[in-house]
Structure formats: C-alpha cells, structure tokens
Write a protein that holds these residues in place. Structure first.
Motif, mmCIF file in Angstrom:
data_model
loop_
_atom_site.group_PDB
_atom_site.id
_atom_site.type_symbol
_atom_site.label_atom_id
_atom_site.label_comp_id
_atom_site.label_asym_id
_atom_site.label_seq_id
_atom_site.Cartn_x
_atom_site.Cartn_y
_atom_site.Cartn_z
ATOM 1 N N LYS A 1 0.615 -1.329 -0.002
ATOM 2 C CA LYS A 1 0.079 0.098 -0.055
ATOM 3 C C LYS A 1 0.946 1.359 0.143
ATOM 4 C CE LYS A 1 -4.045 -1.960 2.356
ATOM 5 N NZ LYS A 1 -5.009 -1.755 3.499
ATOM 6 N N LEU A 2 0.337 2.229 -0.604
ATOM 7 C CA LEU A 2 1.000 3.610 -0.747
ATOM 8 C C LEU A 2 0.745 4.263 0.396
ATOM 9 C CD1 LEU A 2 2.514 4.560 -3.232
ATOM 10 C CD2 LEU A 2 0.667 6.245 -3.493
ATOM 11 N N THR A 3 1.545 4.042 1.590
ATOM 12 C CA THR A 3 1.433 4.666 2.949
ATOM 13 C C THR A 3 2.804 4.549 3.493
ATOM 14 O OG1 THR A 3 0.463 4.177 4.845
ATOM 15 C CG2 THR A 3 0.798 2.317 3.887
ATOM 16 N N LEU A 4 2.733 5.584 4.437
ATOM 17 C CA LEU A 4 3.814 6.089 5.133
ATOM 18 C C LEU A 4 3.746 5.507 6.446
ATOM 19 C CD1 LEU A 4 3.985 9.917 4.562
ATOM 20 C CD2 LEU A 4 5.296 8.045 3.345
ATOM 21 N N ALA A 5 2.585 4.906 6.950
ATOM 22 C CA ALA A 5 2.390 4.174 8.055
ATOM 23 C C ALA A 5 3.458 2.811 8.127
ATOM 24 C CB ALA A 5 1.093 4.089 8.454
#
Lengths: 243, 262
Positions: free
Chosen positions: A18-22
């Motif tokens: 997923k395109l996420t910084l988390a």
C-alpha cells in the motif's frame, strides 16, 4: 437438486504494497501461505480443493488456524472469487459468519429482524410472515422490543441463528457458530440443523470443536495451509482417531 | 473492457434493486447519529445555520457581492454537501469492512447508503439555506428550477464521486488524510464567500480552474443572479460524465479485490 461441487478450487491474491507512510500491516485477510518477494509477493489461501456435496450432506471443516476454513466458506458464499478451478452451487445459500453482523446496537430486536431480513434479500412480506416465528424460536420474549445493545452474547447468537435459519436456506454455511447460548438452546439449534439437512439441505460448518463436528456432520474436510489433507466420513475420522 | 463494464453494471443494477436495504440503513444511520438528543436530526439544520451565520458575520457584507448572505448561504450549502461526500467517501469501504467481508451485498449498496445519508443531511441544511435566501428578500423566480436541475445533477454525480473516493481510500489509505487537507484548503479556494473580481490575477485563475466553482455556480447563479448558467452546466455535465465513466471502469475492475485490501 441442492448441491455443491468444487473442482481444483484455488484462491491466491497479491499482497499489495500500500502507498502509505505508516508501518506496514502484514496481517492477511485470509489464511494460507505467503509466497514470492516484492511485487510478486502473494498469498495462496486455497489450492486444489475438490469435493462434492449433495442434499442431506453436513460437511465439517477442520484444521488449525490459517488452514483456510473460513476462506473456503467465503468462497462458497461468493465473497471471494476463486482464482483457480471452479465452484458450482445449486441452491439458496445463507451464512452465519459473524453473529453480530448487520445488527444495530440502538435498534430493537424486532427492527433488527427487519434489517437483517432486508440484507438477506427477503421481501417485506416474507419478513412479516416470519417475524413471530423468529421471535418465538429465539426465546427472547419481551427483550425483542429492547435495543440490541441490551442483549447478552447468547441472546444475540439466538436471534442471529433464528433469523438465518427461519427461511430454511437450502445451503447453510457456518463458522465457529454454536458456542453461544445456553445448553437447551444449543440442543434446539442442533435439532433445527438436523431438520434443515433432512429437508434436502446442505450444511457446511467450520469448527475447532471435534465433539460438535462429530455430532452435527456426516463428512469432514481437513484443511492444512490451504490444501485438502483428508476428506472422509465422520465414522472414518472417529475410527482413525481411536486407532 | 466489455467484461469490466458489464461487471460494474451488474453490481450497480443489483445495488439499485436492493434500494429498500440502503434506504432503510441510511435512515437508521441518521437516526442513530442523533439518538437520545432532544432536537434529533434538526441538529443538522442548526449546524448549517450556525456555520452560515458565522460566515456572514465574519465576512460581513461584501460590496462587490449584492445579497451577500444569500450568496454565502447557497454556496456554503453546496460546498458542505460536496465536502462531506468526498471526505466521508474515502473511508467508506473501511467503515463497511465487516459487511464487505461478511456478506455478498453489491458494492453499490454501500455507495447508495452513503449517497442517501448525504442527501437526507443536505435536506435539513437546504431548509436553512432557503430560510436565509427568502429572509434576505431574494425574489422567487422560474430560474430557481435551473437551480433544482443543478442539484439533481450534483446528486446524480454523487455515487460516482463516492465510488472513486472509496476505491482510492481502500487501495491507498493515505488518500484519507490527503483529501481531508485538500478539502480544508478547498473551503478557501472555492468561491463560497468571495467571487472573481476581474479577468486577471490569482483569484481569477483559482476561480477558473477549480471544478467546485462550477458545481456551486449551477445552483447559485439562477437564484442569486436570475440567469441560466449554461457554461457551468456544460462543464458540470462533462465532469459528471467522466466521473461516471471512470467509476464504472474502476468498479468493474476492482470490486472483487476490495475485500482483500481492507
């Protein structure tokens, strides 16, 4: 004629980065094996699963956590689309996966029956016709006009079971269902399940409870990491365990 | 391509046939949100009036905009609807996760449930908006029918917007936060309480290139200016067409994968 035929059924899905910084969530929505690396990383939740059930069959799905029991139930119900093989189902299917699903905390039991019926695809007339029967079978009495949030877990399970089985689904899929409710209701529920099976129905029940499987089912499908380990009659399973 | 479109249309068709489900659930949602309050859903009207009142008081009477309170009331009404649809839409599938992974309801049921909720909420705000417009002495003319047409177009575009936002939010969770920030910014870069002063300058550019401008204009111009906003209507109809085309393609292609990414 009511039947389920699964041929070389498989379910694999890509683990999306997923395109996420988390922090990455590495949990899987189904069980199975993780294979591959990077962008080709995927989960094989079911592989080469074949079986045939006909009217009156009660299949128990057993296996450790992550074996693919719930995934198989969800493929049979149509939530997951198989990526290999095929599944052919003849008959009206209903499922009891999450007993609280679709129940609203603030609404009364009676209103929840209406909502759950609509979600199940029942007409208003079918709901009205079955209302009293559902209430009576659930043994909720005056609680039926209280908000759902006032119900104990057992009461919620009784209501869910009553709604799911009142319209006599031809095929009933259940996941770890029967733990809730008092012993007398469990007995009553078992009787209804037996009646359903006798009325040319099919039941598929996933459970970790061997006693429940042996009491309820006539066939057992043992899964391990998405593969079929064994498919046999309950008698054979009991015999092999005692040997 | 044909298979993708057919898959999406089948989902939409099934979802529309199940209207008694999403209508009932949406009504329950609104009721639950205001359970045990004295005013119930009337709070939606109070919220709108408080918001609109604050804008009018803070920004005062703008000499460049005659009938400023009515101008703000209509602009804010449309903006709040669009803003809610987009910000709530991105988290739709996450909120409906238990249903998506536990039932075989078509995706359209969730989309329409949210559309219905937004329309019910907007209906309360519309009462407040009409009250401000009429109290301000805005004449009721036949041009108001064009505003009604504008509202119909916005409601028609809503399921497509929700579908796109929900798919975006499900596959790219950061979109949730991105959208929230963009919509906060949108409140200021959309001509809710200001208008284009001239043909040039930064404000005119923002006015011209912001698509929300035109969705506000198709409702506001007939009521406030008493004319038909053909240009804005054309732009909105075109945007709506592309929104639906994209939504249908993405729905058909991704609807069976949504359950795996939640």
């Amino acid at each position: 004629m009511v039947s389920i035929r699964a041929e070389n059924l498989g379910l694999a899905y890509r683990v999306r980065q997923k395109l996420t910084l988390a922090a990455r969530d590495r949990r899987m929505v189904t069980g199975g094996r993780i294979e591959g690396e990077g962008r080709s990383r995927h989960v094989t939740a079911l592989e080469d699963v074949s079986f045939h059930l006909s009217a009156g069959d009660r299949l128990g799905l057993v296996g450790p956590n992550g074996a693919g029991k719930t995934t198989l139930l969800k493929v049979l119900y149509g939530i997951y689309e198989p990526t290999a093989g095929r599944v052919e189902i003849n008959g009206r299917v209903d499922a009891l996966f999450n007993i609280n699903l679709g129940f609203r905390r603030e609404a009364t039991g009676r209103r929840n029956i209406v909502l759950r019926g609509l979600i199940n695809g029942w007409s208003q007339e079918e709901i009205e016709t079955r209302m009293e029967e559902i209430i009576e079978f659930s043994e909720l009495g005056d609680f039926i006009d209280l908000p759902f949030k006032a119900y104990s877990q057992g009461m919620a399970a009784r209501l869910a079971f009553s709604v799911a089985t009142t319209l006599e689904p031809e095929i009933l899929l259940m996941d770890e269902w029967i733990g809730a409710g008092d012993p007398s209701f469990q007995e009553k529920a078992r009787e209804r399940m037996a009646t359903l099976a006798e009325k040319a129905g099919i039941i598929v029940l996933a459970s970790h409870n061997p006693a429940l499987i042996e009491k309820t089912c006539n066939k057992v499908l043992e899964l391990e990491k998405g593969h079929v380990k064994a498919l046999r009659s309950v008698e054979d399973r009991v015999r092999s365990k005692s040997d | 391509m044909l298979k993708v479109v057919r898959s999406a249309l089948a989902d939409i068709g099934r979802g529309l046939r199940m209207r008694n489900v999403w209508m009932a659930l949406a009504r329950e949602d609104i009721g639950d949100q205001h359970k045990r309050t004295t005013l119930g859903p009337v709070w939606l009207l109070v919220n709108y009036l408080a918001y609109a009142g604050t804008f009018v008081v803070i920004f005062g009477h703008n000499p460049a905009i005659p009938n400023f309170p009515a101008f703000v009331a209509v602009g804010l009404f449309v903006w709040l609807y669009l803003s809610e649809v987009i910000t709530q839409g991105v988290s739709l599938f996450t909120r409906e996760q238990s249903f998506i992974s536990g039932t075989t309801l078509p995706v359209t049921v969730y989309v329409m449930r949210m559309t219905m909720q937004s329309v019910i909420r907007a209906a309360y705000a519309l009462a407040g908006c009409l009250a401000i417009v009429l109290i301000e002495g805005t004449p009721v003319t036949s041009f108001w029918l064009w505003s009604a047409l504008g509202l119909v177009l916005i409601v028609f575009a809503t399921p497509a917007v929700i579908t796109l936002c929900a798919i975006g939010g499900a596959f790219f969770p950061d979109v949730n936060f991105l959208v929230q920030n963009l919509m906060r910014l949108g409140l200021f870069v959309t001509p809710i309480f200001w208008t284009r002063l001239s043909e040039g300058g930064m404000r005119a550019l923002i006015y011209h290139w912001n698509p929300f401008t035109y969705f506000l204009e198709i409702v506001r111009i007939p009521v406030i200016d008493g004319r038909v906003p053909f240009h804005a209507l054309g732009i909105c109809a075109t945007i709506t067409f592309f929104l639906w085309a994209t939504a249908v393609l993405l729905l058909g292609r991704l609807r069976k994968q949504i359950v795996f990414v939640l």
